[in-house]
Design an enzyme around this catalytic site. Structure first.
Site: not given
Ligand code: BG6
Length: 494
Positions: A182-183, A245
């Site tokens: 998950d960036h 996110h």
């Protein structure tokens, strides 16, 4: 810090946007920081026909674009010295044989059988690629080497499909080999939420229902769907942003102090938060959530088209480009404190932040100071575009009268640390190469996230929740303001 373990880094989907914009520039930055091992090789695997040399050149251009300083030739070459590109369909056996051969060759060259596979491919290919990796015994770990797979989002499109994918992956490799990325967790300021809370003595005592009135989590974007209309039509704002996110921001903000920052200690606390979220009731989603889609509007003095007029989008699409909702966390710390979450595209500006709004003082001593209710104290953790932490409080305006004005104490991450520009993937890649899974998602976290949004997905798919509209370039739909107004609260303006 030590350089990462020697390894071969295999990128599936190597000719795609993610590889050029983020992965290769991250490798460059790791190399520049001395964190890439000398024994390192990159193998690209993708369907599109590209010449190796040409790809090297485009990669270099992308690094150039991503960096604020001139690119150091030597650093770039160190990262990309051993680079091989294989053009093949993901279903073509001959391509897989070539890949297996290339991995053998590079393992010999670098003296290590460690392999990190990155699935920068469409989600429909995740399982296929992993099945083929397993069939070619490329996932077998030995004492001579680890094998790890980084899986991009979206991980499933609902609870059932995420569960199914988890189960199938579990049949192909061990959980410790799977790195669900998950960036948002690669962003320094997001990791800093933990440090802010648990490395300081002053905030944690007031981080609870006694002092906090409510929490707002916003991830607003000014971008539209760009060239991803096809994907977005199927996903929508809720699937695209929330279980991943937004829930990362939520869990880091709301969790209890973990027993350790090792992966399991952290994940256990994150999952506990998700498990404590009061189940949403599908029939109430019309009241507790808002889904909306943007119409044409103006952004930064430019006319922009409506979502329905975007490329690869159905002209009568009902896909939401905005989602807002309220949740309650039923635990000792947060009982009675609402959490409001919102995300949307084509809003007035890009802005991601977590706002902790504190309760008002018990007595309005300075009532005469202002006709309006005093501005509430807010702690604003700003993630984008600025990385900062601000504390808002009231101060006396100079002069003989007692009047108050809200003021801010502010810490700006970049101004203070003057850090080099990063893509956000550096830490994540380095962690995957060193076997630290703390910033990756465990199977149960993914499933818990989907379980929470599931009633909303169901209600939104039916006719229980009308699709609201907002103009591109605005702060979002009026209905989202009403959602908070019903609780006598309001969003922080974008
Ligand atoms: C991605 C979504 O995961 O995150 C995109 O698929 C979105 O739709 C992007 O634009 C936002 O990331 P960031 O880092 O720009 O906030």
């Amino acid at each position: 810090m030590q350089p990462a373990d020697p390894c071969t880094f295999v990128i599936f989907g190597a000719s795609g946007d993610l590889t050029r914009r983020l992965l290769i520039p991250s490798l460059y930055n790791l190399s520049e920081a001395g964190l890439l091992p000398d024994q390192f090789a990159v193998i690209g695997f993708a369907r599109s026909e590209s010449a190796e040399d040409e790809l090297r050149r485009t990669f270099k251009e992308m690094v150039d674009e991503a960096e604020s300083d001139p690119v150091h030739e030597e650093t770039y070459n160190r990262a990309m010295e051993r680079f091989e590109y294989i053009t093949s369909d993901f279903n073509d056996e001959a391509g897989w044989q070539r890949l297996a051969g290339a991995i053998d060759k590079s393992s010999t060259a670098i003296g290590s059988r460690n392999c990190l596979f990155y699935l920068a491919v469409a989600p429909e290919q995740f399982l296929n690629v992993c099945e083929r990796l397993a069939a070619h015994k490329l996932l077998d770990e030995t004492s001579h080497g680890w094998r790890r797979v980084i899986v991009e989002k979206p991980f499933g499109r609902d609870l059932a499909s995420a569960r199914d994918l988890n189960q199938k992956l579990a049949g192909l490799m061990a959980e410790h080999q799977i790195y669900r990325i998950d960036h948002y967790l690669g962003k320094e300021i997001v990791q800093n939420i933990m440090v802010f809370r648990f490395a300081n003595g002053i905030f944690e005592p007031i981080w609870n229902r006694r002092y906090v009135d409510h929490v707002q989590i916003t991830v607003a974007e000014s971008l539209g769907v760009e060239l991803r209309g096809g994907y977005y039509e199927q996903a929508g704002a809720l699937r695209d942003m929330v279980p991943n996110h937004l829930f990362q921001l939520l869990t880091l903000t709301a969790m209890e102090p973990p027993s350790s920052f090792a992966a399991n200690g952290l994940h256990n606390e994150q999952v506990k938060v998700l498990d404590a979220i009061e189940p949403l009731v599908a029939s109430e989603c019309g009241r507790t959530s808002v889904r909306a889609q943007y119409d044409a509007g103006r952004l930064a003095d430019t006319d922009v088209v409506a979502y329905r007029a975007e490329e690869k989008v159905d002209r009568s699409s009902t896909t939401e480009t905005y989602a807002a909702f309220r949740i309650a966390i039923d635990n000792w710390r947060w009982a009675g404190v609402p959490f409001y979450l919102r995300t949307g595209k084509r809003l007035t500006r890009k802005k991601s932040e977590v706002v902790i709004q504190f309760r008002q003082p018990p007595l309005a001593l300075f009532r005469q100071a202002s006709m309006d209710a005093p501005e509430p104290n807010q702690l604003v953790i700003s993630i984008q575009p600025e990385e900062s932490i601000k504390l808002r409080f009231a101060a006396k305006v100079p002069g003989p009268e007692i009047t108050t004005d809200p003021v801010e104490m502010r810490f700006n991450y970049n101004e203070h640390f003057m850090a080099e520009k990063q893509t956000g993937y550096e830490t994540l890649l380095y962690d995957a190469m060193t076997g630290d899974r703390s910033l990756f998602k465990r199977a149960d976290m993914v499933e818990a996230g989907w379980a929470i949004v599931e009633p909303m997905l169901r209600a939104w798919g039916g006719d229980g929740c009308a699709l609201a509209r907002y103009s591109a370039g605005s702060d979002g739909p009026a209905q989202a303001d009403e959602l908070l107004a019903r609780d006598q609260r309001r969003w922080r303006s974008l």
